[in-house]
Design an enzyme around this catalytic site. Structure first.
Site, short mmCIF file in Angstrom:
data_model
loop_
_atom_site.label_atom_id
_atom_site.label_comp_id
_atom_site.label_asym_id
_atom_site.label_seq_id
_atom_site.Cartn_x
_atom_site.Cartn_y
_atom_site.Cartn_z
N HIS A 118 24.40 1.37 21.27
CA HIS A 118 25.56 2.12 21.10
C HIS A 118 25.13 3.44 22.67
O HIS A 118 26.76 4.28 22.25
CB HIS A 118 25.69 2.41 19.68
CG HIS A 118 25.28 3.51 19.78
ND1 HIS A 118 23.59 2.89 18.78
CD2 HIS A 118 25.19 5.41 18.82
CE1 HIS A 118 23.13 4.05 18.30
NE2 HIS A 118 23.68 5.32 18.66
N ASP A 148 21.20 -3.50 18.51
CA ASP A 148 21.98 -2.74 18.76
C ASP A 148 20.25 -1.75 19.89
O ASP A 148 20.48 -0.72 20.13
CB ASP A 148 21.62 -1.03 17.77
CG ASP A 148 22.79 -0.13 17.83
OD1 ASP A 148 23.72 -0.31 18.94
OD2 ASP A 148 22.14 1.13 17.43
N SER A 227 19.41 8.86 19.26
CA SER A 227 19.85 7.48 19.26
C SER A 227 18.66 6.76 20.00
O SER A 227 19.50 7.50 21.62
CB SER A 227 21.03 7.45 19.33
OG SER A 227 21.95 7.93 18.18
#
Length: 383
Positions: A118, A148, A227
């Site tokens: 993402h 992911d 992230s």
């Protein structure tokens, strides 16, 4: 009545004088109180105002360990910024618009960088910044939205940053210390610490498909920009990729999630080799919504096989799908366990299969009617 029975009444002037005296003393006390610090400073002995530094002494052992961990790991963590190419409708010029930022880490000596999918999703280009300030344009090697995970590659000709040491996640314990390094809110190379709060968590996949399983829950502060960064154990080994937070405000609320390194070790080599992740499969067709309805009607939890693909591993193992009869759909085999682990639905089956590789042989427990049997199935590539 005698005149002596009457008390003299104070005159108005006497009362006014008393009020004035009280007001005077009250005002004087307020003035003295106000100027008390000045008087104290005037009476105190004069000096330069300097203070002697108190000796610190040695750092605590856990502080030394944390500092050493950060200094050793910092160069393995990268800052990722992405952009999207857009075209001006009037001039037809194409230019890059900043899209977002995230973190990543060096995977190997070949310049591969691992991050979250993402972080780079929807981007046209990505720039990787190293801890020493060097910037490199990155190429997308491969991605697995279901996990992911994405792999980029940069060309580093000299002074290659060290790959992050790899650990394991299957033996993690709730309560052990963890460390997250990343770039929260663009504040590059920040360190946060915490513990493993829980294991084997699952989150819905925002891009559709089965949920992301086996996540590590941690209370180490993880914010936007973290992230894709590494989650490390106290030995400085990679145990997960920081991937998500649970927070109504979008900031850290003490609940963060990381993709376990055991999953990363299984997925990343495939992405580097083929550019995509090939899921191991049985060669059956099933539908989770229909699955839930059949389980409610029959009281048997599992995966109801609707169809077996011709020539598939499932057909070779003798698995039977549903059939149409005079009275409607006749259920076939129901998968109730894989290698002894109960299966209560399609997401659980996919999660268990994802722990294996193509070619592995698994043991399925099947139920049809009141009969139960076990079969061996060699996993095939999924589509």
């Amino acid at each position: 009545m005698k005149a002596s029975d009457f008390e003299p009444v104070p005159s108005r002037d006497t009362f006014s004088r008393r009020v004035a005296v009280l007001a005077f003393w009250a005002a004087l006390l307020m003035v003295l109180w106000h100027f008390l610090p000045v008087v104290e400073a005037w009476l105190a002995p004069s000096g330069s105002g300097e203070r002697t530094v108190t000796a610190r002494g040695d750092l605590a052992e856990d502080e030394k360990a944390t500092i050493e961990l950060f200094e050793k790991s910092r160069d393995s963590v990268v800052y990722i910024s992405t952009a999207q190419l857009v075209q001006d409708v009037w001039t037809r010029n194409i230019f890059a618009v900043p899209r977002g930022t995230g973190s990543g880490f060096i995977w190997d000596d070949a310049g591969h960088v691992v991050t979250n999918f993402h972080v780079i999703e929807g981007a046209s280009e990505a720039t990787v910044k190293l801890a020493d300030g060097r910037d490199y344009k990155a190429a997308l090697v491969g991605a697995s939205p279901a996990h992911d995970i994405a792999v980029l590659r940069i060309g580093v000709g000299f002074k290659r940053p060290p790959p992050v040491p790899i650990g394991t996640s299957h033996d993690l314990k709730v309560g052990q210390k963890v460390f997250a390094i990343g770039n929260p809110f663009g504040l590059d190379w920040s360190l946060t610490t915490g513990i493993v709060s829980a294991l084997d968590r699952s989150l819905p996949n925002e891009r559709g498909g089965p949920p992301i399983e086996h996540l590590i829950q941690t209370d180490a502060a993880i914010n936007p920009g973290n992230s894709g960064g590494p989650l490390l154990d106290s030995a400085g080994r990679l145990i997960g990729i920081n991937t998500a937070i649970y927070s109504p405000s979008g900031a850290s609320a003490g609940i963060g999630f990381a993709v376990p390194v055991d999953t990363v070790r299984r997925v990343v080599p495939q992405l580097i080799k083929t550019g995509k992740y090939i899921r191991p499969a049985l060669g059956i067709e099933a539908d989770e919504l229909l699955n839930q309805r059949l389980a409610a009607l029959t009281g048997v939890k599992g995966v109801y096989v609707l169809r077996v693909q011709p020539g598939s591993a499932a057909e070779k193992a003798g698995i039977v799908g549903a059939a149409r009869g005079p009275e409607g759909l006749v259920p076939g085999d129901v998968i109730t366990a894989l290698d002894g682990t109960p299966v209560d639905g399609l997401p659980k089956l996919l999660s268990l299969l994802d722990e294996h590789q193509v070619g592995d042989v698994v043991r399925l427990t099947l139920r049809r009617g009141e009969a139960t049997r076990e079969v061996q199935v060699a996993l095939q590539p999924g589509t």
